[in-house]
Write an enzyme that holds these catalytic residues in place. Structure first.
Site, PDB file in Angstrom:
ATOM      1  N   HIS A  70       5.045   2.045  -7.919  1.00 16.96           N
ATOM      2  CA  HIS A  70       4.021   1.014  -8.028  1.00 16.96           C
ATOM      3  C   HIS A  70       3.231   1.176  -9.330  1.00 16.96           C
ATOM      4  CE1 HIS A  70       4.379   1.367  -3.489  1.00 16.96           C
ATOM      5  NE2 HIS A  70       4.613   0.084  -3.683  1.00 16.96           N
ATOM      6  N   GLY A  97       9.843  -3.990  -8.138  1.00 13.90           N
ATOM      7  CA  GLY A  97      10.742  -2.891  -8.481  1.00 13.90           C
ATOM      8  C   GLY A  97      12.196  -3.208  -8.151  1.00 13.90           C
ATOM      9  N   GLU A  98      13.097  -2.508  -8.813  1.00 10.71           N
ATOM     10  CA  GLU A  98      14.530  -2.708  -8.590  1.00 10.71           C
ATOM     11  C   GLU A  98      15.072  -1.907  -7.411  1.00 10.71           C
ATOM     12  OE1 GLU A  98      16.937  -2.062 -12.005  1.00 10.71           O
ATOM     13  OE2 GLU A  98      16.371  -3.945 -12.961  1.00 10.71           O
ATOM     14  N   LYS A  99      14.242  -1.051  -6.813  1.00 11.35           N
ATOM     15  CA  LYS A  99      14.757  -0.250  -5.701  1.00 11.35           C
ATOM     16  C   LYS A  99      15.288  -1.153  -4.599  1.00 11.35           C
ATOM     17  CE  LYS A  99      12.714   1.245  -2.229  1.00 11.35           C
ATOM     18  NZ  LYS A  99      11.735   1.773  -1.269  1.00 11.35           N
ATOM     19  N   GLN A 124      15.870  -7.909  -2.661  1.00 14.66           N
ATOM     20  CA  GLN A 124      14.575  -8.574  -2.558  1.00 14.66           C
ATOM     21  C   GLN A 124      14.180  -9.180  -3.888  1.00 14.66           C
ATOM     22  OE1 GLN A 124      10.969  -7.123  -0.238  1.00 14.66           O
ATOM     23  NE2 GLN A 124      10.414  -6.456  -2.294  1.00 14.66           N
ATOM     24  N   GLY A 128       0.795  -1.217   0.000  1.00 12.88           N
ATOM     25  CA  GLY A 128       0.000   0.000   0.000  1.00 12.88           C
ATOM     26  C   GLY A 128       0.828   1.267   0.000  1.00 12.88           C
ATOM     27  N   SER A 147       9.637   5.958  -2.391  1.00 14.96           N
ATOM     28  CA  SER A 147       9.393   4.981  -1.341  1.00 14.96           C
ATOM     29  C   SER A 147       8.160   5.387  -0.544  1.00 14.96           C
ATOM     30  CB  SER A 147      10.605   4.899  -0.399  1.00 14.96           C
ATOM     31  OG  SER A 147      10.310   4.139   0.756  1.00 14.96           O
ATOM     32  N   SER A 148       7.392   4.396  -0.098  1.00 14.84           N
ATOM     33  CA  SER A 148       6.235   4.680   0.753  1.00 14.84           C
ATOM     34  C   SER A 148       6.675   5.344   2.049  1.00 14.84           C
ATOM     35  CB  SER A 148       5.491   3.378   1.067  1.00 14.84           C
ATOM     36  OG  SER A 148       5.008   2.789  -0.122  1.00 14.84           O
ATOM     37  N   ARG A 149       7.899   5.079   2.467  1.00  9.23           N
ATOM     38  CA  ARG A 149       8.421   5.650   3.712  1.00  9.23           C
ATOM     39  C   ARG A 149       8.665   7.154   3.610  1.00  9.23           C
ATOM     40  NH1 ARG A 149      10.036   1.558   7.276  1.00  9.23           N
ATOM     41  NH2 ARG A 149      10.171  -0.502   6.322  1.00  9.23           N
TER      42      ARG A 149
END
Length: 281
Positions: A43, A153-155, A159, A37, A190-192
């Site tokens: 995204h 994603g590649e960020k 992962q 989210g 970033s969501s952050r």
């Protein structure tokens, strides 16, 4: 509220496994974009790629507790479901799956997932159990959704690397990476970022540009990479008063530190105003 209800009527919003089975049972060319989210342009980019490559696209919104090694981080992770649904509707996503924690983890025991020693590097070194949690929940999603392609994603390149290796070995599915989307200061979205103020984001931009320059210098002289990294790391810590967890180069073949004749990335994790940010260049 009325607008949100209209959106939900037009979009297949799924909350129960039984409804999920009914909705996607006959889908053979399904693209899957797993998210937690707080959707941003990164995204959106993955969703657009999925819509081009697959007949139908399903997006999940699930903040997975098992991948957080810090309970406070889980509690404070940005949540904005109403806005997320508006974004997904605008992008004409076919299915949106929003399960509860109990629903995902009541599926029963699944074989324990452990990282090999060689993989316990970068984020895996500093976030104990993080990637085990990621692989665990994606394993559960794969059993439920059976997509043709998973888009990531590649960020968070580590992962992507671990998920690709795990999923493609176990399932008839490809894991496709989308390029990192950045803001005007070149900071990876970033969501952050919702936890940072404008001054923090300006500092993140200065750090990012410094690291892009560092990557360029290393590319010209890989033998001096350790000295170059040490110098820049010390400079960033002093100048911006940040905590750097790691700043190192890894090749893209197996993420080892051997760079000779191999493509590589510069990986970083640091804390800015108590918010953990990652990137690679």
């Amino acid at each position: 509220m009325f607008y949100l209800l209209i959106l939900l009527l037009q979009m297949k919003l799924i909350k129960q496994i039984t409804d999920l089975n009914k909705a996607i049972n006959k889908e053979k060319e399904l693209g899957f974009v797993p998210t937690m989210g707080s959707l941003h342009k990164g995204h959106e980019s993955l969703i657009k790629i999925s819509k081009k490559k697959c007949t139908k696209t399903i997006v999940s919104i699930f903040i997975n507790p098992t991948q957080f090694n810090n309970k406070e981080d889980y509690k404070t992770y940005p949540r904005n479901l109403n806005n997320d649904l508006k974004v997904l509707k605008r992008l004409k996503v076919d299915y949106v799956y929003i399960p509860t924690v109990a629903q995902i983890y009541k599926l029963g025991k699944i074989s324990k997932i452990s990282l090999k020693k060689v993989d316990k590097i970068l984020c895996a070194k500093f976030r104990k159990g993080h990637f085990e949690g990621v692989l665990n929940v994606l394993n559960r999603f794969m059993k439920l959704i059976s997509p043709k392609i998973v888009f990531m994603g590649e960020k968070d390149y580590q992962q992507f690397f671990l998920v690709k290796k795990f999923i493609e070995k176990k399932y008839k599915c490809r894991v496709y990476s989308g390029k990192t989307i950045r803001n005007s200061n070149k900071v990876a979205l970033s969501s952050r970022h919702n936890l940072l103020n404008s001054d923090d984001l300006k500092i993140a931009g200065l750090i990012t540009n410094k690291l892009f320059n560092l990557k360029s210098l290393i590319s010209k002289n890989k033998k001096k990479s350790k000295n170059l990294i040490k110098t820049v790391k010390e400079e960033l810590i002093i100048r911006f008063n940040i905590k750097i967890e790691y700043l190192e180069c890894r090749n893209l073949i197996n993420l080892s530190t051997g760079l000779h004749n191999k493509p590589f990335k510069l990986f970083v994790s640091y804390y800015l105003n108590k918010v953990r940010l990652i990137d690679n260049f």
